[in-house]
Design a protein around this motif. Structure first.
Motif, PDB file in Angstrom:
ATOM      1  N   HIS A 293       0.620  -1.295  -0.065  1.00  0.00           N
ATOM      2  CA  HIS A 293       0.017   0.169  -0.038  1.00  0.00           C
ATOM      3  C   HIS A 293       0.939   1.224   0.010  1.00  0.00           C
ATOM      4  N   ARG A 294       1.854   1.212   0.721  1.00  0.00           N
ATOM      5  CA  ARG A 294       3.027   2.332   0.699  1.00  0.00           C
ATOM      6  C   ARG A 294       3.358   2.485  -0.583  1.00  0.00           C
ATOM      7  N   VAL A 295       3.703   1.625  -1.310  1.00  0.00           N
ATOM      8  CA  VAL A 295       4.328   1.583  -2.651  1.00  0.00           C
ATOM      9  C   VAL A 295       3.236   1.870  -3.617  1.00  0.00           C
ATOM     10  N   SER A 296       2.085   1.712  -3.622  1.00  0.00           N
ATOM     11  CA  SER A 296       1.354   2.202  -4.410  1.00  0.00           C
ATOM     12  C   SER A 296       0.867   3.682  -4.416  1.00  0.00           C
ATOM     13  N   CYS A 297       1.096   4.231  -3.195  1.00  0.00           N
ATOM     14  CA  CYS A 297       0.633   5.719  -2.831  1.00  0.00           C
ATOM     15  C   CYS A 297       2.024   6.348  -3.476  1.00  0.00           C
ATOM     16  N   LYS A 298       3.296   5.882  -3.259  1.00  0.00           N
ATOM     17  CA  LYS A 298       4.429   6.493  -3.931  1.00  0.00           C
ATOM     18  C   LYS A 298       4.311   6.713  -5.496  1.00  0.00           C
ATOM     19  N   PHE A 299       3.904   5.593  -5.857  1.00  0.00           N
ATOM     20  CA  PHE A 299       3.710   5.515  -7.583  1.00  0.00           C
ATOM     21  C   PHE A 299       2.490   6.057  -8.020  1.00  0.00           C
ATOM     22  N   VAL A 317      -9.268  -7.948  10.670  1.00  0.00           N
ATOM     23  CA  VAL A 317      -9.393  -8.706  11.980  1.00  0.00           C
ATOM     24  C   VAL A 317      -9.070  -9.995  12.024  1.00  0.00           C
ATOM     25  N   THR A 318      -9.497 -11.038  10.911  1.00  0.00           N
ATOM     26  CA  THR A 318      -9.278 -12.006  10.992  1.00  0.00           C
ATOM     27  C   THR A 318      -7.818 -12.702  10.513  1.00  0.00           C
ATOM     28  N   GLU A 319      -6.913 -11.989  10.053  1.00  0.00           N
ATOM     29  CA  GLU A 319      -5.567 -12.340   9.699  1.00  0.00           C
ATOM     30  C   GLU A 319      -4.540 -11.302  10.051  1.00  0.00           C
ATOM     31  N   LEU A 320      -4.786 -10.003   9.781  1.00  0.00           N
ATOM     32  CA  LEU A 320      -3.251  -9.189  10.074  1.00  0.00           C
ATOM     33  C   LEU A 320      -3.292  -8.808  11.549  1.00  0.00           C
ATOM     34  N   SER A 321      -4.566  -9.189  12.318  1.00  0.00           N
ATOM     35  CA  SER A 321      -4.453  -8.728  13.822  1.00  0.00           C
ATOM     36  C   SER A 321      -3.612  -9.850  14.487  1.00  0.00           C
ATOM     37  N   PHE A 322      -3.518 -11.071  13.840  1.00  0.00           N
ATOM     38  CA  PHE A 322      -2.715 -12.193  14.436  1.00  0.00           C
ATOM     39  C   PHE A 322      -1.140 -12.182  13.996  1.00  0.00           C
ATOM     40  N   HIS A 323      -0.809 -11.071  13.084  1.00  0.00           N
ATOM     41  CA  HIS A 323       0.454 -11.199  12.552  1.00  0.00           C
ATOM     42  C   HIS A 323       1.254  -9.872  12.994  1.00  0.00           C
ATOM     43  N   ILE A 324       2.550  -9.823  13.260  1.00  0.00           N
ATOM     44  CA  ILE A 324       3.511  -8.863  13.566  1.00  0.00           C
ATOM     45  C   ILE A 324       3.284  -7.702  12.887  1.00  0.00           C
ATOM     46  N   LYS A 325       3.173  -7.996  11.543  1.00  0.00           N
ATOM     47  CA  LYS A 325       3.141  -6.867  10.517  1.00  0.00           C
ATOM     48  C   LYS A 325       1.892  -5.895  10.744  1.00  0.00           C
ATOM     49  N   LEU A 326       1.228  -6.080  11.719  1.00  0.00           N
ATOM     50  CA  LEU A 326      -0.002  -5.285  12.056  1.00  0.00           C
ATOM     51  C   LEU A 326       0.725  -3.785  12.487  1.00  0.00           C
ATOM     52  N   ARG A 327       1.935  -3.807  13.123  1.00  0.00           N
ATOM     53  CA  ARG A 327       2.614  -2.621  13.504  1.00  0.00           C
ATOM     54  C   ARG A 327       2.829  -1.591  12.496  1.00  0.00           C
ATOM     55  N   ASP A 328       2.913  -2.219  11.273  1.00  0.00           N
ATOM     56  CA  ASP A 328       3.162  -1.441  10.114  1.00  0.00           C
ATOM     57  C   ASP A 328       2.079  -0.832   9.631  1.00  0.00           C
ATOM     58  N   PRO A 330      -0.299   2.079   9.008  1.00  0.00           N
ATOM     59  CA  PRO A 330      -0.507   3.399   9.107  1.00  0.00           C
ATOM     60  C   PRO A 330      -1.780   3.935   9.885  1.00  0.00           C
ATOM     61  N   PHE A 331      -1.519   4.958  10.628  1.00  0.00           N
ATOM     62  CA  PHE A 331      -2.652   5.303  11.400  1.00  0.00           C
ATOM     63  C   PHE A 331      -3.939   5.847  10.391  1.00  0.00           C
ATOM     64  N   ASP A 332      -3.647   6.401   9.144  1.00  0.00           N
ATOM     65  CA  ASP A 332      -4.652   6.712   8.387  1.00  0.00           C
ATOM     66  C   ASP A 332      -5.245   5.578   7.737  1.00  0.00           C
ATOM     67  N   LEU A 333      -4.400   4.562   7.505  1.00  0.00           N
ATOM     68  CA  LEU A 333      -5.008   3.569   6.681  1.00  0.00           C
ATOM     69  C   LEU A 333      -5.872   2.802   7.530  1.00  0.00           C
ATOM     70  N   LEU A 334      -5.618   2.394   8.976  1.00  0.00           N
ATOM     71  CA  LEU A 334      -6.539   1.832   9.970  1.00  0.00           C
ATOM     72  C   LEU A 334      -7.608   2.567  10.235  1.00  0.00           C
ATOM     73  N   LEU A 335      -7.683   3.800  10.321  1.00  0.00           N
ATOM     74  CA  LEU A 335      -8.803   4.619  10.554  1.00  0.00           C
ATOM     75  C   LEU A 335      -9.824   4.410   9.438  1.00  0.00           C
ATOM     76  N   GLN A 336      -9.368   4.542   8.195  1.00  0.00           N
ATOM     77  CA  GLN A 336     -10.033   4.452   7.069  1.00  0.00           C
ATOM     78  C   GLN A 336     -10.636   2.916   6.916  1.00  0.00           C
ATOM     79  N   THR A 337     -10.003   2.036   7.350  1.00  0.00           N
ATOM     80  CA  THR A 337     -10.506   0.715   7.253  1.00  0.00           C
ATOM     81  C   THR A 337     -11.744   0.403   8.513  1.00  0.00           C
ATOM     82  N   LEU A 338     -11.755   0.988   9.687  1.00  0.00           N
ATOM     83  CA  LEU A 338     -12.577   0.990  10.519  1.00  0.00           C
ATOM     84  C   LEU A 338     -13.643   1.611  10.022  1.00  0.00           C
ATOM     85  N   LEU A 339     -13.820   2.723   9.422  1.00  0.00           N
ATOM     86  CA  LEU A 339     -14.917   3.351   9.240  1.00  0.00           C
ATOM     87  C   LEU A 339     -15.509   2.860   7.805  1.00  0.00           C
TER      88      LEU A 339
END
Length: 556
Positions: A293-299, A317-328, A330-339
């Motif tokens: 997603h970061r690369v897609s925004c970059k280009f 909720v079903t996959e990423l929340s159980f992976h350490i990559k959840l820390r990467d 971004p705030f804006d992307l998490l907020l957009q997903t929750l809304l």
């Protein structure tokens, strides 16, 4: 001790590097030994190579003759990469312009692809390993093999490495093709200037000869292409892979991602760029979604961006929340997903758990493993103040406002909300008050007594303030009976059973609690439909909250 060659001369036999002999003999004479050591310490050039060349001890950028000899040795060795080379100084067969070895040299630090990584200073056989460890070697071997050791037409100086290229592949890269055209145009101008100098009789002959000697090697060798790299995501591995695809389109990298996409954009390789985008679209997962997603925004690649956002709506909720990559994430992307109204979850409590885990990882950056939920609860419960009311928690308020906290209905989950000390007390009071005043059209509960199963019901009658309360006997295969209860509890085979029951209803009205009772009722409950349900006990004028008590007894 000194070195003595055998009496076999290279002039009397064909060159065979494997059969050249070297004898090391010792003399008992202390005088000869001292004289040999003294001579060796005063020697400024060492003997190296099958032609008995002399080589300076340090690499000099101005040693054009030595560089030409090194080039010929490399081309000779490239035709048979698997053969063994014997030399008094294996270092002499490699070209390594290093600023540390020659401090006064103005030339940049450039390393030939087959240089320092394969060298050894021991006076013994040197075997070139077929295992390719570095990106430079992978590119060098592949390009030489596919071009049948043809001489390069251009040398790309990029990331501190000289990449030898051929004209036949430069057309697949817009950037390299433009660099080659501009460099060739500059060389043509220099050749014209040299021809003009030769025709000008007024120029001193000595000065003209010096100029010709200075430019001879520069104007006759491969064109030099210099490509600066400002993107930190581009590395030697991605550059080596991108250049290898010029020779072999079937090459594949260790992983498709930002490095390959950025390198393809830098080199102007549109086909590789689109291929990389296609591979990234097909490999969105918990491991890659944040970086993609970061690369897609970059280009500004909207297709890849929307694909990543859609994946998050389905699997945050079903996959990423159980992976350490959840820390990467971004705030804006998490907020957009929750809304997003398309966010998938089994219940709202799971969304809260995912947000708490993400927040814990943001507050503990050094952590490299995903914490247990109990660890997260303990971390937020030990705080003495409310987190969202503190300065560091102010920026996370919008994240928790996007949660549908009213959808958390289980008692233990509500108790957890109070324990973690993240939400302000006003939020908790509002949530609990809404649950307290919630009215349901029908409330049921299944009970089991001595093998008999009953369904207790409280139902609101339409839009009025009238409520109906009743008891119904269930068969053991009824869907309302929990399957685990059937297995673990007994079941009575009696068709009829006399039951004594009492229904008590309490409600708060006119500033006081009022009580309504059905009194004690005896009834035979059978399995047929007309005998399985009690007579409805209806009460008018009730208002929430309503507390109902069912008392059942089996008379003898």
């Amino acid at each position: 001790m000194h070195i003595q060659w055998s009496n076999l001369s290279s002039r009397n036999m064909p060159f065979r590097p494997h059969t050249r002999l070297m004898f090391i003999t010792s003399h008992n004479s202390q005088q000869n030994s001292t004289r040999s050591v003294s001579a060796h310490s005063q020697c400024q050039r060492t003997q190296a190579g099958h032609t008995n060349r002399w080589q300076l001890a340090g690499a000099l950028g101005s040693d054009l003759l030595g560089q030409a000899q090194v080039r010929r040795a490399e081309e000779f060795g490239g035709k048979s990469a698997d053969r063994k080379i014997k030399s008094a100084d294996p270092m002499g067969l490699h070209w390594h312009e290093d600023a540390t070895s020659c401090p006064q040299s103005p030339l940049p630090r450039l390393i030939h692809p087959l240089s320092a990584s394969r060298r050894t200073r021991f006076c013994k056989d040197v075997t070139w390993s077929s295992k390719l460890d570095t990106p430079e070697e992978q590119f060098f071997i592949l390009s030489r093999r596919l071009t049948q050791n043809a001489k390069p037409d251009a040398v790309l100086e990029c990331l501190g490495v000289r990449w030898e290229l051929h004209c036949s592949v430069l057309s697949y890269s817009d950037t390299l093709s433009e660099l080659y055209t501009n460099s060739k145009r500059q060389r043509d101008v220099q050749l014209q200037e040299r021809a003009a100098i030769g025709k000008d009789s007024r120029v001193n002959r000595t000065q003209r000869e010096r100029g010709l000697v200075y430019r001879k090697w520069h104007l006759s060798g491969p064109l030099i292409l210099r490509l600066p790299v400002k993107d930190a995501s581009i590395n030697k591995e991605a550059l080596s892979f991108s250049l290898r695809t010029l020779y072999d389109p079937e090459e594949r990298p260790s992983e498709w991602g930002e490095a390959v996409l950025s390198t393809a954009a830098l080199l102007g390789m549109s086909n590789l760029f689109q291929k990389c985008l296609k591979e990234m679209l097909a490999n969105i997962s918990s491991l890659t979604v944040c970086s993609f997603h970061r690369v897609s925004c970059k280009f500004k690649e909207t297709v890849l961006q929307r694909a990543c956002e859609r994946w998050l709506e389905l699997f945050l909720v079903t996959e990423l929340s159980f992976h350490i990559k959840l820390r990467d994430l971004p705030f804006d992307l998490l907020l957009q997903t929750l809304l997003s109204p398309r966010l998938f979850t089994s219940n709202e409590y799971e969304v809260l758990r995912a947000v708490l885990c993400w927040l814990y990882l943001q507050l503990n950056p050094p952590r490299q493993t995903l914490p247990a939920h109990s660890t997260i609860i303990t971390f937020f419960s030990k705080e003495t103040t409310i987190f969202l009311e503190q300065p560091q928690g102010q920026k996370y308020i919008t994240i928790f406002q996007a949660l549908r906290l009213h959808g958390i209905t289980e008692w233990q989950h509500l108790q957890e909300l109070q324990n973690i000390r993240v939400l302000p007390e006003s939020w908790l009071l509002h949530i609990l008050s809404n649950h307290y005043h919630t009215e349901q059209e029908c409330c049921t509960q299944t009970i089991s007594i001595y093998g008999f199963y009953f369904l207790l019901q409280a139902t609101k009658m339409g839009e009025s303030d009238t409520y109906s309360f009743s008891i119904e006997r269930l068969r053991h295969w009824d869907p309302a009976v929990c399957q685990s209860s059937i297995v673990s509890r007994p079941y009575s085979v009696r068709s009829d059973r006399s039951v004594c029951y009492h229904i008590t209803v309490q409600s708060y009205a006119s500033g006081e609690w009022q009580e309504h009772s059905s009194g004690t009722v005896n009834q035979e409950f059978g399995l047929c439909k007309r005998r399985s349900r009690s007579k409805p006990f209806q009460i008018e004028g009730l208002s929430s909250p309503i507390l109902v008590t069912f008392a059942l007894a089996f008379p003898f």
